[in-house]
Design an enzyme around this catalytic site. Structure first.
Site, PDB file in Angstrom:
ATOM      1  N   LEU A 296      86.381  57.564  78.628  1.00  0.00           N
ATOM      2  CA  LEU A 296      87.143  58.288  79.639  1.00  0.00           C
ATOM      3  C   LEU A 296      87.625  57.338  80.734  1.00  0.00           C
ATOM      4  CD1 LEU A 296      84.975  61.517  80.070  1.00  0.00           C
ATOM      5  CD2 LEU A 296      87.100  61.263  78.765  1.00  0.00           C
TER       6      LEU A 296
ATOM      7  N   HIS B 295      73.852  57.716  74.100  1.00  0.00           N
ATOM      8  CA  HIS B 295      74.098  56.496  73.322  1.00  0.00           C
ATOM      9  C   HIS B 295      72.913  56.262  72.379  1.00  0.00           C
ATOM     10  CE1 HIS B 295      75.882  52.628  72.393  1.00  0.00           C
ATOM     11  NE2 HIS B 295      74.680  52.087  72.509  1.00  0.00           N
TER      12      HIS B 295
ATOM     13  N   GLY C  42      78.386  66.785  65.275  1.00  0.00           N
ATOM     14  CA  GLY C  42      77.952  67.744  66.284  1.00  0.00           C
ATOM     15  C   GLY C  42      76.501  68.170  66.215  1.00  0.00           C
TER      16      GLY C  42
ATOM     17  N   ASN D  30      76.408  60.730  79.097  1.00  0.00           N
ATOM     18  CA  ASN D  30      76.707  60.300  77.736  1.00  0.00           C
ATOM     19  C   ASN D  30      75.407  60.021  77.001  1.00  0.00           C
ATOM     20  OD1 ASN D  30      78.453  59.267  75.551  1.00  0.00           O
ATOM     21  ND2 ASN D  30      77.517  57.303  76.033  1.00  0.00           N
TER      22      ASN D  30
END
Length: 210
Positions: free
Chosen positions: A107, A123, A12, A121
């Site tokens: 998803l 990456h 995180g 997202n």
């Protein structure tokens, strides 16, 4: 200020970058982290959410489907069950945009249509290179080094249901240096990820959400 959900699977650090920016900017921040969603019950990102006083939800296949059903389920069945639960959580928190910050589940299903062009997202490579199934975390950095690339970095892109597919919005580049290991390359990329996730989230809520 628009409500976002941050999807996590691990430590995180990019979630923390979003938390810190919101804390710094206060009412001037265009986003509010309304909920953190993890597909791993032991992800340290959950502790970061707790410390910041942010609600969190666990959407691992086992928690969503139950142990017996999850054991027998295919990868796609697990993905769909997790995705449907994420959609349910997002609806309950009135989420405008979704940020995948180190989220490992691809998803699928209704959430892709319900949040079309409203999911980003992060990456850890320069897409379209080094993307797709299996390309996450140190696997990406190992592949970059094995290919002899001269630069790497990170990418923020819209999510379209294809693994690491979707329109590229932001890229940050760093050099690959002689003698780099996956760890040393990651350490150079990580600060750029923290910048990119904040920039990408601001772009998401200002341009792509209602």
């Amino acid at each position: 200020m628009k409500n976002i959900a941050v999807l996590v699977s691990g430590g995180g650090t990019n979630l923390q970058a979003l938390i810190d920016y919101q804390a710094e900017k206060g009412s001037l921040c265009p986003y509010n982290i309304a909920v953190v969603i993890s597909d791993h019950k032991d992800a340290f990102a959950i502790e970061r959410a707790k410390k910041a006083g942010i609600p969190y939800e666990i959407t691992s296949p086992y928690s969503v489907m139950g142990a017996e059903k999850a054991k027998a389920a295919s990868r796609e069945e697990k993905r769909l069950a997790v995705s449907d639960k994420v959609l349910e959580v997002c609806n309950s928190y009135k989420i405008s945009g979704i940020v995948q910050a180190g989220w490992l589940t691809v998803l699928s299903g209704k959430i892709i249509q319900s949040y079309a062009d409203k999911i980003i997202n992060l990456h850890p490579a320069l897409l379209p290179k080094f993307g797709g199934v299996g390309m996450w975390g140190h696997h990406v950095h190992e592949a970059v080094l094995a290919a002899g690339e001269k630069e790497s970095g990170c990418t923020i892109h819209l999510v379209n249901g294809e693994c690491d597919g979707g329109k590229i919005l932001i890229q940050k580049k760093v050099p690959v240096l002689a003698g780099d290991s996956p760890d040393s390359l990651y350490e150079r990329i990580a600060p750029e990820e923290h910048k990119a996730i904040v920039e990408g989230t601001i772009l998401l809520v200002e341009k792509y959400t209602d």
